[in-house]
Design a protein around this motif. Structure first.
Motif, PDB file in Angstrom:
ATOM      1  N   GLY A   1       0.796  -1.236   0.000  1.00 23.52           N
ATOM      2  CA  GLY A   1       0.000   0.000   0.000  1.00 23.52           C
ATOM      3  C   GLY A   1       0.820   1.273   0.000  1.00 23.52           C
ATOM      4  O   GLY A   1       0.590   2.178  -0.817  1.00 23.52           O
ATOM      5  N   LEU A   2       1.794   1.379   0.897  1.00 22.75           N
ATOM      6  CA  LEU A   2       2.591   2.605   0.960  1.00 22.75           C
ATOM      7  C   LEU A   2       3.561   2.704  -0.211  1.00 22.75           C
ATOM      8  O   LEU A   2       3.870   3.809  -0.663  1.00 22.75           O
ATOM      9  CB  LEU A   2       3.321   2.714   2.295  1.00 22.75           C
ATOM     10  CG  LEU A   2       2.401   2.996   3.490  1.00 22.75           C
ATOM     11  CD1 LEU A   2       3.191   2.964   4.788  1.00 22.75           C
ATOM     12  CD2 LEU A   2       1.682   4.323   3.326  1.00 22.75           C
TER      13      LEU A   2
ATOM     14  N   SER B   1       1.425   4.110  -2.828  1.00 22.93           N
ATOM     15  CA  SER B   1       1.212   5.534  -2.529  1.00 22.93           C
ATOM     16  C   SER B   1       2.406   6.366  -2.962  1.00 22.93           C
ATOM     17  O   SER B   1       2.251   7.432  -3.563  1.00 22.93           O
ATOM     18  CB  SER B   1       0.971   5.737  -1.028  1.00 22.93           C
ATOM     19  OG  SER B   1      -0.195   5.077  -0.626  1.00 22.93           O
TER      20      SER B   1
ATOM     21  N   VAL C   1       2.305   9.420  -5.728  1.00 21.85           N
ATOM     22  CA  VAL C   1       2.770  10.768  -5.392  1.00 21.85           C
ATOM     23  C   VAL C   1       3.899  11.179  -6.338  1.00 21.85           C
ATOM     24  O   VAL C   1       3.915  12.305  -6.854  1.00 21.85           O
ATOM     25  CB  VAL C   1       3.208  10.851  -3.911  1.00 21.85           C
ATOM     26  CG1 VAL C   1       3.917  12.158  -3.608  1.00 21.85           C
ATOM     27  CG2 VAL C   1       1.994  10.684  -2.992  1.00 21.85           C
TER      28      VAL C   1
ATOM     29  N   ILE D   1       6.676  12.116  -0.581  1.00 17.50           N
ATOM     30  CA  ILE D   1       5.938  11.721   0.610  1.00 17.50           C
ATOM     31  C   ILE D   1       6.913  11.209   1.654  1.00 17.50           C
ATOM     32  O   ILE D   1       7.941  10.617   1.315  1.00 17.50           O
ATOM     33  CB  ILE D   1       4.880  10.630   0.266  1.00 17.50           C
ATOM     34  CG1 ILE D   1       4.045  10.256   1.491  1.00 17.50           C
ATOM     35  CG2 ILE D   1       5.527   9.418  -0.360  1.00 17.50           C
ATOM     36  CD1 ILE D   1       2.879   9.315   1.179  1.00 17.50           C
TER      37      ILE D   1
ATOM     38  N   MET E   1       2.530  14.682   2.301  1.00 16.43           N
ATOM     39  CA  MET E   1       2.744  14.648   0.858  1.00 16.43           C
ATOM     40  C   MET E   1       2.872  16.068   0.330  1.00 16.43           C
ATOM     41  O   MET E   1       2.051  16.923   0.662  1.00 16.43           O
ATOM     42  CB  MET E   1       1.566  13.953   0.175  1.00 16.43           C
ATOM     43  CG  MET E   1       1.427  12.494   0.564  1.00 16.43           C
ATOM     44  SD  MET E   1      -0.229  11.850   0.261  1.00 16.43           S
ATOM     45  CE  MET E   1      -1.069  12.416   1.735  1.00 16.43           C
TER      46      MET E   1
END
Length: 112
Positions: free
Chosen positions: A65-66, A69, A73, A80, A93
């Protein structure tokens, strides 16, 4: 959803977006749950990395997930990072403002 799933003991989640300059917007998502260990902060955005103490059979998680992300970004030309202490865990972010889009919006608003 990470703030809800992994912010053990959190009572509050804060979401904010702020234009900090003519060229940048900062978005943050924070909670007052259990802190992320300092040694884990540098690896949070690595693929498949999981902060083991925050994972259980109920929360699951693949550790992607990260990392996803981070990719999203970066595709928006931003960056981030996370900060965490006993009071707050904050995912921050930074996004550049597309000046061309902003100018087009202003022209549309002037016409209306």
């Amino acid at each position: 959803t990470n703030a809800l799933k992994y912010g053990a003991g959190a009572k509050t989640i804060w979401i904010s977006a702020k234009k900090v300059s003519e060229k940048e917007i900062v978005v943050s998502i924070a909670n007052d749950g259990k802190a992320i260990p300092k040694k884990s902060l540098a690896r949070l955005f690595d693929r498949f990395y999981r902060v083991e103490s925050s994972r259980s059979k109920e929360t699951g998680g693949s550790g992607l997930g990260l990392a996803i992300s981070l990719s999203i970004v970066e595709l928006h030309h931003g960056y981030i990072y996370a900060e965490s202490d006993d009071k707050l865990t904050n995912f921050i972010m930074h996004f550049p403002i597309n000046q061309e889009v902003e100018l087009q919006r202003e022209k549309v608003e002037e016409k209306n």
